[in-house]
Motif scaffolding. Sequence first.
Motif, PDB file in Angstrom:
ATOM      1  N   SER A 165      41.815  84.270 -28.785  1.00 21.53           N
ATOM      2  CA  SER A 165      40.589  85.002 -29.095  1.00 21.53           C
ATOM      3  C   SER A 165      40.647  86.409 -28.537  1.00 21.53           C
ATOM      4  O   SER A 165      41.414  86.724 -27.626  1.00 21.53           O
ATOM      5  N   SER A 166      39.801  87.250 -29.114  1.00 15.81           N
ATOM      6  CA  SER A 166      39.562  88.598 -28.615  1.00 15.81           C
ATOM      7  C   SER A 166      38.140  88.953 -29.023  1.00 15.81           C
ATOM      8  O   SER A 166      37.389  88.102 -29.498  1.00 15.81           O
ATOM      9  N   GLY A 167      37.775  90.212 -28.876  1.00 15.27           N
ATOM     10  CA  GLY A 167      36.438  90.620 -29.291  1.00 15.27           C
ATOM     11  C   GLY A 167      36.229  90.556 -30.785  1.00 15.27           C
ATOM     12  O   GLY A 167      35.093  90.543 -31.266  1.00 15.27           O
ATOM     13  N   GLU A 168      37.325  90.532 -31.558  1.00 13.66           N
ATOM     14  CA  GLU A 168      37.219  90.574 -33.021  1.00 13.66           C
ATOM     15  C   GLU A 168      37.337  89.212 -33.686  1.00 13.66           C
ATOM     16  O   GLU A 168      36.896  89.025 -34.812  1.00 13.66           O
ATOM     17  N   PHE A 169      37.976  88.224 -33.027  1.00 11.75           N
ATOM     18  CA  PHE A 169      38.252  86.960 -33.718  1.00 11.75           C
ATOM     19  C   PHE A 169      38.458  85.837 -32.707  1.00 11.75           C
ATOM     20  O   PHE A 169      38.596  86.068 -31.504  1.00 11.75           O
ATOM     21  N   GLU A 170      38.517  84.598 -33.238  1.00 13.59           N
ATOM     22  CA  GLU A 170      38.906  83.431 -32.448  1.00 13.59           C
ATOM     23  C   GLU A 170      39.626  82.456 -33.355  1.00 13.59           C
ATOM     24  O   GLU A 170      39.245  82.280 -34.520  1.00 13.59           O
ATOM     25  N   VAL A 171      40.682  81.829 -32.844  1.00 11.62           N
ATOM     26  CA  VAL A 171      41.398  80.771 -33.549  1.00 11.62           C
ATOM     27  C   VAL A 171      41.425  79.539 -32.653  1.00 11.62           C
ATOM     28  O   VAL A 171      41.735  79.638 -31.465  1.00 11.62           O
ATOM     29  N   ALA A 172      41.073  78.369 -33.231  1.00 13.04           N
ATOM     30  CA  ALA A 172      41.133  77.112 -32.485  1.00 13.04           C
ATOM     31  C   ALA A 172      41.654  76.029 -33.421  1.00 13.04           C
ATOM     32  O   ALA A 172      41.394  76.070 -34.628  1.00 13.04           O
ATOM     33  N   ALA A 173      42.379  75.063 -32.880  1.00  9.71           N
ATOM     34  CA  ALA A 173      42.963  74.021 -33.722  1.00  9.71           C
ATOM     35  C   ALA A 173      43.175  72.761 -32.908  1.00  9.71           C
ATOM     36  O   ALA A 173      43.158  72.774 -31.670  1.00  9.71           O
ATOM     37  N   ASN A 174      43.390  71.650 -33.641  1.00 11.14           N
ATOM     38  CA  ASN A 174      43.685  70.380 -32.996  1.00 11.14           C
ATOM     39  C   ASN A 174      44.429  69.495 -33.994  1.00 11.14           C
ATOM     40  O   ASN A 174      44.314  69.676 -35.210  1.00 11.14           O
ATOM     41  N   MET A 175      45.211  68.541 -33.455  1.00 10.67           N
ATOM     42  CA  MET A 175      45.913  67.575 -34.278  1.00 10.67           C
ATOM     43  C   MET A 175      45.861  66.209 -33.608  1.00 10.67           C
ATOM     44  O   MET A 175      46.143  66.098 -32.418  1.00 10.67           O
ATOM     45  N   GLU A 176      45.454  65.188 -34.366  1.00  4.30           N
ATOM     46  CA  GLU A 176      45.458  63.815 -33.873  1.00  4.30           C
ATOM     47  C   GLU A 176      46.409  63.004 -34.750  1.00  4.30           C
ATOM     48  O   GLU A 176      46.124  62.756 -35.929  1.00  4.30           O
ATOM     49  N   PRO A 177      47.565  62.593 -34.194  1.00  3.78           N
ATOM     50  CA  PRO A 177      48.530  61.846 -35.006  1.00  3.78           C
ATOM     51  C   PRO A 177      48.053  60.425 -35.285  1.00  3.78           C
ATOM     52  O   PRO A 177      47.379  59.805 -34.463  1.00  3.78           O
ATOM     53  N   ALA A 178      48.431  59.906 -36.456  1.00  2.00           N
ATOM     54  CA  ALA A 178      48.093  58.527 -36.801  1.00  2.00           C
ATOM     55  C   ALA A 178      48.962  57.559 -36.019  1.00  2.00           C
ATOM     56  O   ALA A 178      48.543  56.441 -35.719  1.00  2.00           O
ATOM     57  N   ARG A 179      50.197  57.962 -35.730  1.00  5.20           N
ATOM     58  CA  ARG A 179      51.088  57.172 -34.884  1.00  5.20           C
ATOM     59  C   ARG A 179      51.313  57.954 -33.596  1.00  5.20           C
ATOM     60  O   ARG A 179      50.736  59.021 -33.395  1.00  5.20           O
ATOM     61  N   ASN A 180      52.168  57.417 -32.735  1.00 10.77           N
ATOM     62  CA  ASN A 180      52.474  58.155 -31.509  1.00 10.77           C
ATOM     63  C   ASN A 180      53.012  59.540 -31.816  1.00 10.77           C
ATOM     64  O   ASN A 180      52.759  60.506 -31.103  1.00 10.77           O
ATOM     65  N   VAL A 181      53.802  59.630 -32.886  1.00 11.11           N
ATOM     66  CA  VAL A 181      54.390  60.897 -33.294  1.00 11.11           C
ATOM     67  C   VAL A 181      53.934  61.209 -34.708  1.00 11.11           C
ATOM     68  O   VAL A 181      54.044  60.372 -35.598  1.00 11.11           O
ATOM     69  N   GLY A 182      53.414  62.398 -34.918  1.00 11.42           N
ATOM     70  CA  GLY A 182      52.886  62.761 -36.227  1.00 11.42           C
ATOM     71  C   GLY A 182      53.799  63.694 -36.990  1.00 11.42           C
ATOM     72  O   GLY A 182      54.761  64.240 -36.455  1.00 11.42           O
ATOM     73  N   GLY A 183      53.458  63.896 -38.256  1.00 13.75           N
ATOM     74  CA  GLY A 183      54.191  64.815 -39.111  1.00 13.75           C
ATOM     75  C   GLY A 183      53.448  66.108 -39.361  1.00 13.75           C
ATOM     76  O   GLY A 183      53.980  67.012 -39.999  1.00 13.75           O
ATOM     77  N   ASP A 184      52.202  66.207 -38.887  1.00 16.59           N
ATOM     78  CA  ASP A 184      51.433  67.446 -39.015  1.00 16.59           C
ATOM     79  C   ASP A 184      51.805  68.410 -37.895  1.00 16.59           C
ATOM     80  O   ASP A 184      52.263  68.001 -36.831  1.00 16.59           O
ATOM     81  N   PHE A 185      51.568  69.689 -38.142  1.00 15.60           N
ATOM     82  CA  PHE A 185      51.600  70.646 -37.042  1.00 15.60           C
ATOM     83  C   PHE A 185      50.753  71.864 -37.400  1.00 15.60           C
ATOM     84  O   PHE A 185      50.421  72.102 -38.566  1.00 15.60           O
ATOM     85  N   TYR A 186      50.401  72.608 -36.371  1.00 18.61           N
ATOM     86  CA  TYR A 186      49.691  73.868 -36.550  1.00 18.61           C
ATOM     87  C   TYR A 186      50.276  74.857 -35.558  1.00 18.61           C
ATOM     88  O   TYR A 186      50.941  74.493 -34.588  1.00 18.61           O
ATOM     89  N   ASP A 187      50.027  76.128 -35.802  1.00 20.02           N
ATOM     90  CA  ASP A 187      50.470  77.159 -34.868  1.00 20.02           C
ATOM     91  C   ASP A 187      49.660  78.410 -35.132  1.00 20.02           C
ATOM     92  O   ASP A 187      49.116  78.602 -36.231  1.00 20.02           O
ATOM     93  N   TYR A 188      49.552  79.261 -34.115  1.00 23.75           N
ATOM     94  CA  TYR A 188      48.979  80.596 -34.281  1.00 23.75           C
ATOM     95  C   TYR A 188      49.629  81.516 -33.267  1.00 23.75           C
ATOM     96  O   TYR A 188      49.956  81.106 -32.159  1.00 23.75           O
TER      97      TYR A 188
END
Length: 383
Positions: A165-188
């Motif tokens: 985040s800064s004064g102009e924007f904010e980015v937030a994310a989360n991932m909950e895998p269905a198994r112990n290890v998931g195939g989704d990902f996010y990044d910023y």
Amino acid sequence: MAQPYRILVVDDEPDLEPLILQRMRRQIRSNEYEFVFAHNGVEALEKLNADPTIDMVLSDINMPKMDGLTLLQQLPGVDPNLRAVIISAYGDMDNIRTAMNRGAFDFVTKPIDFDDLKITITRTLEHLAEWREALASRDQLVALQNELGIASQLQQSILPKKPLSSGEFEVAANMEPARNVGGDFYDYFRLDNEIGVVVADVSDKGIPASMFMMSSRTALKGSAIGVRDPQSVLTEINNQLHQDNPTFMFVTLVYALFNPDTGSLTYSIAGHDPPLLVDADGAVTELPTTKGVALGIASDVVYSQQTVNLAPGDTVILFTDGVTEAMNSSNEQFGMNRLTGVFEGSPPKSASEANAAVFERVRAFAGDAPQSDDITCLALRRH
């Protein structure tokens, strides 16, 4: 008392050593870090060979005798578990990209922002700690569940943990895998004066998907450094993944580049659901899709991109189909209507609030039904 992490700083600038010792004095006094210094790659290799307790290398690229890129190639022969972060001049994206492809875990640019450097060092050493724990536990594993637990820790360690985040924007994310290890990902991540964000979904689950996910994440970050427009980034990643893909896996994703100064958001989609735009009044619209199939299926695919302008108070929601296809005990899917209903008439006040609201609503809908797919959501809000 725990031993401090030992960090080898490799740079030919004489002013950097006292500057690091001064700016990192709190971490040094609290026994978190201990710094060792070298002035070129040759001297660095001598110190590494003489001192096996060094955990991490922080190296400049342009140095006499042996540059940082050549040093990176030598590190696996000294210790394959070393983590390297490279320092480069601001805008030297070609060298940064080469360094990432040669195994650098992350990078910082000159002039050094010490707040960013501290975050980068922390993230790098956290990943190293998880990796060492995995190695230490490897010989003691007696069940697949233990292996999956460690793989999950490794996977989670590469995902950003705090909102950006800064004064102009904010980015937030989360991932909950269905198994112990998931195939989704996010990044910023920051790219000059812009912010890159991505949400992705690999075609499978479990260990194979996790390995392909990590390859995709590395390819994307390396390409984003050297290629600015999202459609070109997707073209390059696709060709890389397709070249070395013996398991014929693929990944869908949305990659976007946000300019906080102008509010412009340029994005490209590879076989993924388009993002949602929530305006300051709570009106929700689906952004136009772009041309492009999932990454890794075929080579030389042509991708396109769209640009929208985010007004102050607008929020963009990126998500995987684990959100819309979450099921309850009656085998009903959460669906797009329920997702848009999270925000209709009730715009979020922050990206963190938007992200939390999606997960809260999906969990309430699913109830006790078992989670069938990874659930990932990322929110980008212009203040």
